[in-house]
Design a protein around this motif. Structure first.
Motif, PDB file in Angstrom:
ATOM      1  N   MET A  87      38.236  -2.977 -33.536  1.00 42.17           N
ATOM      2  CA  MET A  87      36.918  -3.388 -33.272  1.00 42.17           C
ATOM      3  C   MET A  87      35.747  -2.248 -33.790  1.00 42.17           C
ATOM      4  SD  MET A  87      36.122  -2.914 -29.364  1.00 42.17           S
ATOM      5  CE  MET A  87      37.754  -2.661 -28.462  1.00 42.17           C
ATOM      6  N   PRO A  88      34.624  -2.999 -34.368  1.00 41.18           N
ATOM      7  CA  PRO A  88      33.919  -1.685 -34.717  1.00 41.18           C
ATOM      8  C   PRO A  88      33.213  -0.865 -33.526  1.00 41.18           C
ATOM      9  CG  PRO A  88      33.136  -4.275 -35.256  1.00 41.18           C
ATOM     10  CD  PRO A  88      34.278  -4.136 -34.434  1.00 41.18           C
ATOM     11  N   ALA A  89      32.598   0.324 -33.860  1.00 44.60           N
ATOM     12  CA  ALA A  89      32.107   1.181 -32.746  1.00 44.60           C
ATOM     13  C   ALA A  89      31.039   0.593 -32.135  1.00 44.60           C
ATOM     14  CB  ALA A  89      31.716   2.382 -33.726  1.00 44.60           C
ATOM     15  N   LEU A  90      30.265  -0.248 -32.677  1.00 40.63           N
ATOM     16  CA  LEU A  90      29.137  -0.942 -32.161  1.00 40.63           C
ATOM     17  C   LEU A  90      29.639  -1.654 -30.663  1.00 40.63           C
ATOM     18  CD1 LEU A  90      26.070  -1.994 -31.937  1.00 40.63           C
ATOM     19  CD2 LEU A  90      27.148  -3.986 -33.299  1.00 40.63           C
ATOM     20  N   VAL A  91      30.660  -2.422 -30.869  1.00 43.86           N
ATOM     21  CA  VAL A  91      31.160  -3.261 -29.729  1.00 43.86           C
ATOM     22  C   VAL A  91      31.743  -2.186 -28.838  1.00 43.86           C
ATOM     23  CG1 VAL A  91      32.778  -4.979 -29.103  1.00 43.86           C
ATOM     24  CG2 VAL A  91      31.891  -4.914 -31.379  1.00 43.86           C
ATOM     25  N   LYS A  92      32.507  -1.230 -29.123  1.00 38.99           N
ATOM     26  CA  LYS A  92      33.014  -0.251 -28.129  1.00 38.99           C
ATOM     27  C   LYS A  92      31.952   0.183 -27.498  1.00 38.99           C
ATOM     28  CE  LYS A  92      36.786   1.217 -26.210  1.00 38.99           C
ATOM     29  NZ  LYS A  92      36.230   2.511 -25.348  1.00 38.99           N
ATOM     30  N   ASN A  93      30.947   0.904 -28.397  1.00 41.21           N
ATOM     31  CA  ASN A  93      29.892   1.561 -27.721  1.00 41.21           C
ATOM     32  C   ASN A  93      29.162   0.914 -26.796  1.00 41.21           C
ATOM     33  OD1 ASN A  93      28.552   4.152 -27.832  1.00 41.21           O
ATOM     34  ND2 ASN A  93      26.909   3.225 -28.911  1.00 41.21           N
ATOM     35  N   THR A  94      28.893  -0.439 -27.149  1.00 43.50           N
ATOM     36  CA  THR A  94      28.007  -1.194 -26.279  1.00 43.50           C
ATOM     37  C   THR A  94      28.717  -1.209 -24.987  1.00 43.50           C
ATOM     38  OG1 THR A  94      26.964  -2.336 -27.891  1.00 43.50           O
ATOM     39  CG2 THR A  94      27.003  -3.587 -26.035  1.00 43.50           C
ATOM     40  N   LEU A  95      30.194  -1.624 -24.883  1.00 46.48           N
ATOM     41  CA  LEU A  95      30.921  -1.956 -23.901  1.00 46.48           C
ATOM     42  C   LEU A  95      30.894  -0.552 -22.744  1.00 46.48           C
ATOM     43  CD1 LEU A  95      34.064  -3.897 -25.187  1.00 46.48           C
ATOM     44  CD2 LEU A  95      32.234  -4.806 -23.820  1.00 46.48           C
ATOM     45  N   ASP A  96      31.096   0.807 -23.602  1.00 49.14           N
ATOM     46  CA  ASP A  96      31.320   1.828 -22.907  1.00 49.14           C
ATOM     47  C   ASP A  96      29.861   2.153 -21.980  1.00 49.14           C
ATOM     48  OD1 ASP A  96      33.799   2.299 -23.711  1.00 49.14           O
ATOM     49  OD2 ASP A  96      33.253   3.292 -25.547  1.00 49.14           O
ATOM     50  N   TRP A  97      28.706   1.894 -22.805  1.00 54.00           N
ATOM     51  CA  TRP A  97      27.454   2.401 -22.192  1.00 54.00           C
ATOM     52  C   TRP A  97      27.114   1.624 -21.006  1.00 54.00           C
ATOM     53  CZ3 TRP A  97      24.524   6.380 -22.115  1.00 54.00           C
ATOM     54  CH2 TRP A  97      24.370   6.999 -23.204  1.00 54.00           C
ATOM     55  N   ILE A  98      27.652   0.110 -20.919  1.00 56.15           N
ATOM     56  CA  ILE A  98      27.480  -0.914 -20.043  1.00 56.15           C
ATOM     57  C   ILE A  98      28.307  -0.484 -18.486  1.00 56.15           C
ATOM     58  CG2 ILE A  98      27.907  -3.264 -19.124  1.00 56.15           C
ATOM     59  CD1 ILE A  98      27.101  -4.164 -21.964  1.00 56.15           C
ATOM     60  N   SER A  99      29.494   0.071 -18.944  1.00 55.63           N
ATOM     61  CA  SER A  99      30.550   0.772 -18.082  1.00 55.63           C
ATOM     62  C   SER A  99      29.750   1.609 -17.259  1.00 55.63           C
ATOM     63  CB  SER A  99      31.699   0.841 -18.583  1.00 55.63           C
ATOM     64  OG  SER A  99      31.619   1.941 -19.313  1.00 55.63           O
ATOM     65  N   ARG A 100      28.930   2.601 -17.729  1.00 54.19           N
ATOM     66  CA  ARG A 100      28.336   3.681 -16.971  1.00 54.19           C
ATOM     67  C   ARG A 100      27.712   3.231 -15.767  1.00 54.19           C
ATOM     68  NH1 ARG A 100      31.337   7.032 -17.123  1.00 54.19           N
ATOM     69  NH2 ARG A 100      29.610   8.706 -16.532  1.00 54.19           N
ATOM     70  N   PRO A 101      27.356   4.082 -14.709  1.00 57.26           N
ATOM     71  CA  PRO A 101      26.791   3.766 -13.580  1.00 57.26           C
ATOM     72  C   PRO A 101      25.509   2.899 -13.679  1.00 57.26           C
ATOM     73  CG  PRO A 101      27.346   6.326 -13.406  1.00 57.26           C
ATOM     74  CD  PRO A 101      27.582   5.586 -14.811  1.00 57.26           C
ATOM     75  N   THR A 102      25.241   2.118 -12.806  1.00 55.61           N
ATOM     76  CA  THR A 102      24.033   1.178 -12.937  1.00 55.61           C
ATOM     77  C   THR A 102      22.943   1.949 -12.080  1.00 55.61           C
ATOM     78  OG1 THR A 102      24.679   0.069 -10.877  1.00 55.61           O
ATOM     79  CG2 THR A 102      25.520  -0.824 -12.941  1.00 55.61           C
ATOM     80  N   GLU A 103      21.615   1.239 -12.174  1.00 52.81           N
ATOM     81  CA  GLU A 103      20.525   1.958 -11.711  1.00 52.81           C
ATOM     82  C   GLU A 103      20.667   2.090 -10.163  1.00 52.81           C
ATOM     83  OE1 GLU A 103      16.676   0.407 -12.924  1.00 52.81           O
ATOM     84  OE2 GLU A 103      15.925   2.419 -12.921  1.00 52.81           O
ATOM     85  N   PRO A 104      21.359   0.954  -9.331  1.00 52.38           N
ATOM     86  CA  PRO A 104      21.258   1.222  -7.876  1.00 52.38           C
ATOM     87  C   PRO A 104      22.660   2.207  -7.663  1.00 52.38           C
ATOM     88  CG  PRO A 104      21.416  -0.990  -8.649  1.00 52.38           C
ATOM     89  CD  PRO A 104      21.481  -0.432  -9.962  1.00 52.38           C
ATOM     90  N   GLY A 105      23.455   2.461  -8.676  1.00 52.90           N
ATOM     91  CA  GLY A 105      24.568   3.430  -8.212  1.00 52.90           C
ATOM     92  C   GLY A 105      26.043   3.152  -8.666  1.00 52.90           C
ATOM     93  N   PRO A 106      26.272   1.885  -8.268  1.00 52.40           N
ATOM     94  CA  PRO A 106      27.664   1.509  -8.630  1.00 52.40           C
ATOM     95  C   PRO A 106      28.003   1.768 -10.005  1.00 52.40           C
ATOM     96  CG  PRO A 106      26.726  -0.354  -7.781  1.00 52.40           C
ATOM     97  CD  PRO A 106      25.544   0.745  -7.705  1.00 52.40           C
ATOM     98  N   SER A 107      29.307   1.684 -10.305  1.00 53.05           N
ATOM     99  CA  SER A 107      29.806   2.031 -11.650  1.00 53.05           C
ATOM    100  C   SER A 107      29.485   0.551 -12.335  1.00 53.05           C
ATOM    101  CB  SER A 107      31.484   2.151 -11.550  1.00 53.05           C
ATOM    102  OG  SER A 107      31.876   1.907 -12.874  1.00 53.05           O
TER     103      SER A 107
END
Ligand SMILES: Cc1cc2nc3c(=O)[nH]c(=O)nc-3n(C[C@H](O)[C@H](O)[C@H](O)COP(=O)(O)O)c2cc1C
Length: 197
Positions: A87-107
């Motif tokens: 898969m292109p880096a764009l897709v993986k990078n997007t998924l990776d960033w989304i998986s980081r902690p949310t503003e209220p805290g949970p992953s």
């Protein structure tokens, strides 16, 4: 029953991208099966390559925007290119960033869990990006999404996808619609709804 909502995007930023032409076909299949589809363009959510130092200095606003979008939807529709058999880096990078902690805290990974995904690909090559689908399927499953077994790789995309939303091959179009419909149907069931169509 509450409306079913799916978030759709192509894994390419290229203006004339075949996957940007294909994603509306996937969305069409899901809409025909009763889902509401939000089609977004990743050009509107630019992100740097993931870097823990950037995150530590302050999460990019587009991560929160994408996380909020995902939270509001019941599943994902993705049309991805294949780069060097993956898969292109764009897709993986997007998924990776989304998986980081949310503003209220949970992953951010909690946002993916139990949602349904449907994936297709397009490439000028004969295999249509099939190998990228195998890798993307694994990555989405790791994040906790249920990826429907149906998938379509559109080869010879130059001839088959002359315009946005136009997939000239009848059999392939039915296949792509089928992926969208399968996502909608499974997501309806997981939501606990009775699909009375
Ligand atoms: C770095 C790179 C690697 C590529 N590797 C593959 C590949 O492994 N298999 C393939 O079918 N196409 C490959 N291609 C060609 C892409 O399928 C083609 O550029 C396609 O148009 C990209 O998708 P898009 O039209 O949605 O942007 C590659 C392209 C690039 C830029």
């Amino acid at each position: 029953m509450a409306q079913l909502r799916l978030l759709a995007f192509a894994g390419s930023l290229r203006r004339e991208s075949f996957n940007r032409r294909l994603i509306p076909v996937l969305a069409e299949g899901a809409r025909a099966a009763g889902a509401e589809v939000s089609l977004i363009d990743l050009r509107d959510y630019p992100l740097p390559v993931y870097d823990g130092d950037i995150e530590a200095a302050g999460m990019p606003e587009n991560v929160y925007r994408l996380q909020d979008l995902l939270a509001e939807h019941d599943g994902l529709l993705i049309s991805t290119p294949e780069y060097n058999g993956s898969m292109p880096a764009l897709v993986k990078n997007t998924l990776d960033w989304i998986s980081r902690p949310t503003e209220p805290g949970p992953s951010g990974t909690t946002l993916f869990r139990g949602k349904v995904a449907g994936i297709v690909s397009a490439s000028p090559g004969p295999l249509g990006g099939l190998r990228s689908l195998l890798v993307l399927r694994d990555a989405l499953a790791k994040l906790g999404l249920v990826v429907v077994p149906q998938q379509v790789a559109v080869g010879q995309a130059g001839e088959r996808l002359p315009e946005t939303g136009m997939l000239a091959d009848e059999r392939l179009r039915a296949g792509v619609h089928g992926v969208g419909a399968a996502v909608a149907e499974l997501a309806f069931r997981l939501k606990g709804g009775v699909d009375e169509r």
